[in-house]
Design a protein around this motif. Sequence first.
Motif, PDB file in Angstrom:
ATOM      1  N   SER A 170       7.434  -2.132  -6.359  1.00 26.00           N
ATOM      2  CA  SER A 170       7.142  -1.146  -5.229  1.00 26.00           C
ATOM      3  C   SER A 170       8.071  -0.342  -4.964  1.00 26.00           C
ATOM      4  CB  SER A 170       6.243  -2.238  -4.120  1.00 26.00           C
ATOM      5  OG  SER A 170       5.800  -1.310  -3.160  1.00 26.00           O
ATOM      6  N   ASN A 171       7.730   0.975  -4.730  1.00 29.07           N
ATOM      7  CA  ASN A 171       8.702   2.123  -4.466  1.00 29.07           C
ATOM      8  C   ASN A 171       9.124   2.476  -3.100  1.00 29.07           C
ATOM      9  OD1 ASN A 171       6.741   3.768  -4.188  1.00 29.07           O
ATOM     10  ND2 ASN A 171       6.961   4.532  -6.129  1.00 29.07           N
ATOM     11  N   PRO A 205      -1.863  -1.285  -9.458  1.00 32.69           N
ATOM     12  CA  PRO A 205      -2.307  -2.516  -8.934  1.00 32.69           C
ATOM     13  C   PRO A 205      -1.320  -3.626  -9.031  1.00 32.69           C
ATOM     14  CG  PRO A 205      -3.930  -1.210 -10.074  1.00 32.69           C
ATOM     15  CD  PRO A 205      -2.777  -0.795 -10.735  1.00 32.69           C
ATOM     16  N   LEU A 206      -0.802  -3.855 -10.056  1.00 33.36           N
ATOM     17  CA  LEU A 206       0.053  -4.908 -10.319  1.00 33.36           C
ATOM     18  C   LEU A 206       1.562  -4.833  -9.470  1.00 33.36           C
ATOM     19  CD1 LEU A 206       1.162  -7.635 -11.512  1.00 33.36           C
ATOM     20  CD2 LEU A 206       1.835  -6.441 -13.738  1.00 33.36           C
ATOM     21  N   LEU A 207       2.120  -3.590 -10.057  1.00 30.49           N
ATOM     22  CA  LEU A 207       3.521  -3.245  -9.615  1.00 30.49           C
ATOM     23  C   LEU A 207       3.536  -3.203  -8.107  1.00 30.49           C
ATOM     24  CD1 LEU A 207       4.632  -0.361 -12.183  1.00 30.49           C
ATOM     25  CD2 LEU A 207       4.980  -2.860 -12.321  1.00 30.49           C
ATOM     26  N   ARG A 208       2.692  -2.663  -7.274  1.00 28.94           N
ATOM     27  CA  ARG A 208       2.687  -2.452  -5.735  1.00 28.94           C
ATOM     28  C   ARG A 208       2.892  -3.965  -5.154  1.00 28.94           C
ATOM     29  NH1 ARG A 208      -0.464   0.857  -3.402  1.00 28.94           N
ATOM     30  NH2 ARG A 208      -1.282   2.045  -5.406  1.00 28.94           N
ATOM     31  N   ARG A 209       2.542  -5.073  -5.964  1.00 26.32           N
ATOM     32  CA  ARG A 209       2.699  -6.259  -5.317  1.00 26.32           C
ATOM     33  C   ARG A 209       3.996  -7.118  -5.740  1.00 26.32           C
ATOM     34  NH1 ARG A 209      -2.726  -5.088  -5.684  1.00 26.32           N
ATOM     35  NH2 ARG A 209      -3.897  -5.818  -3.952  1.00 26.32           N
ATOM     36  N   SER A 264       0.767  -1.138  -0.055  1.00 29.09           N
ATOM     37  CA  SER A 264       0.025  -0.002  -0.145  1.00 29.09           C
ATOM     38  C   SER A 264       0.888   1.255   0.152  1.00 29.09           C
ATOM     39  CB  SER A 264      -0.961  -0.011   1.141  1.00 29.09           C
ATOM     40  OG  SER A 264      -0.371  -0.252   2.272  1.00 29.09           O
ATOM     41  N   PRO A 265       1.937   1.470   0.445  1.00 27.29           N
ATOM     42  CA  PRO A 265       2.677   2.618   0.506  1.00 27.29           C
ATOM     43  C   PRO A 265       3.405   2.945  -0.843  1.00 27.29           C
ATOM     44  CG  PRO A 265       3.512   1.163   2.313  1.00 27.29           C
ATOM     45  CD  PRO A 265       2.650   0.172   1.219  1.00 27.29           C
ATOM     46  N   HIS A 266       3.209   1.979  -1.965  1.00 20.62           N
ATOM     47  CA  HIS A 266       3.752   2.341  -3.241  1.00 20.62           C
ATOM     48  C   HIS A 266       2.775   3.381  -3.762  1.00 20.62           C
ATOM     49  CE1 HIS A 266       4.954   1.807  -7.359  1.00 20.62           C
ATOM     50  NE2 HIS A 266       3.693   1.761  -7.850  1.00 20.62           N
TER      51      HIS A 266
END
Length: 321
Positions: free
Chosen positions: A312-313, A304-308, A269-271
């Motif tokens: 994720s940054n 939605p994909l990258l944060r998993r 969620s912080p992404h």
Amino acid sequence: MPPTPQAGAARGAAHPGELALDPDQFHEPRRRDCPWCGSRRLRTLLRTRDLLQHKPGIFVLDECQDCAHAFQNPRLTAEGLAYYHRDFPHETLPVRVLRTRAGRGRHLALARAMLTYPEPESWLDVGTGYGRFPAAAREVHPYTAFDGTDPSARVERARTLGRVEEEYRGRLPDLAERLRARYDVVSMLHHLEHSPDPREELRAALAVLRPGGHLVVEVPDPDCAFATLLGRWWLSYGQPRHLHLVPLSNLLGELEALGCAVVCVDRCSPHVPYDLTGAVSLRLAGRCAPALAVPFALDHALAPLLRRTRFSNSYRVIARR
């Protein structure tokens, strides 16, 4: 033409004494060991200029090959940090992109993440700036008293605006004894990367927490795949203002060594979906806003994909004292 280092220097012409200095005089001696684990196995991660303000100087990030801690080396002195923070271009496109991580919706989401734990009576937001996070968090925690610290006069403005009840201007380690055991929650949201000594900041945060209180830390994730993909154009490298990028495993180890119980680790969620937009904005030096439409759309469509994934940054850790 994008602004040049000379143009950046011209913007500081009101301070002729500083312009006469070689930018290297704003640096401490170069370290030969890692400030986190002491290893001497260092490698240069990147060399870059000031891509936001275009002030003069070259900045180096080194990475420890043993613990993966990344740090500015040589590090800016206090005078150097003041010089590069002064006249910060808050309204440029790259900074507006960066500010998306501090939006009201993200602040509300973080405040709601603390609903799992006992409602705090008192909450200290470290590096609060203008107090935007306490202003939003109060909607979720209406019975909590929010205070804030910041080394700049922005915290005084936050108090004037009623966003914090008490303001403390300065560094938390210098305020810790005065505020000892006063708070149920201490938040450090994208603050540790600016600190000359992240461990000192963590110890100070625990000192001002009451027993059983919670520390919330959110920082850029140096393990983010965008860091490798984008190199110096990755906005979270943030040179020359970011002094340390702490891997998750290092932060967890330090908190446990300080006697904390880690109760939540979140890399999802912080992404913040701004990596491609930020890179293009930096590359264009803030020109041509229409060119950001495509990377902006990609950042948000892929979020939605990258944060998993490893893209994720940012990550968040909640620890109980």
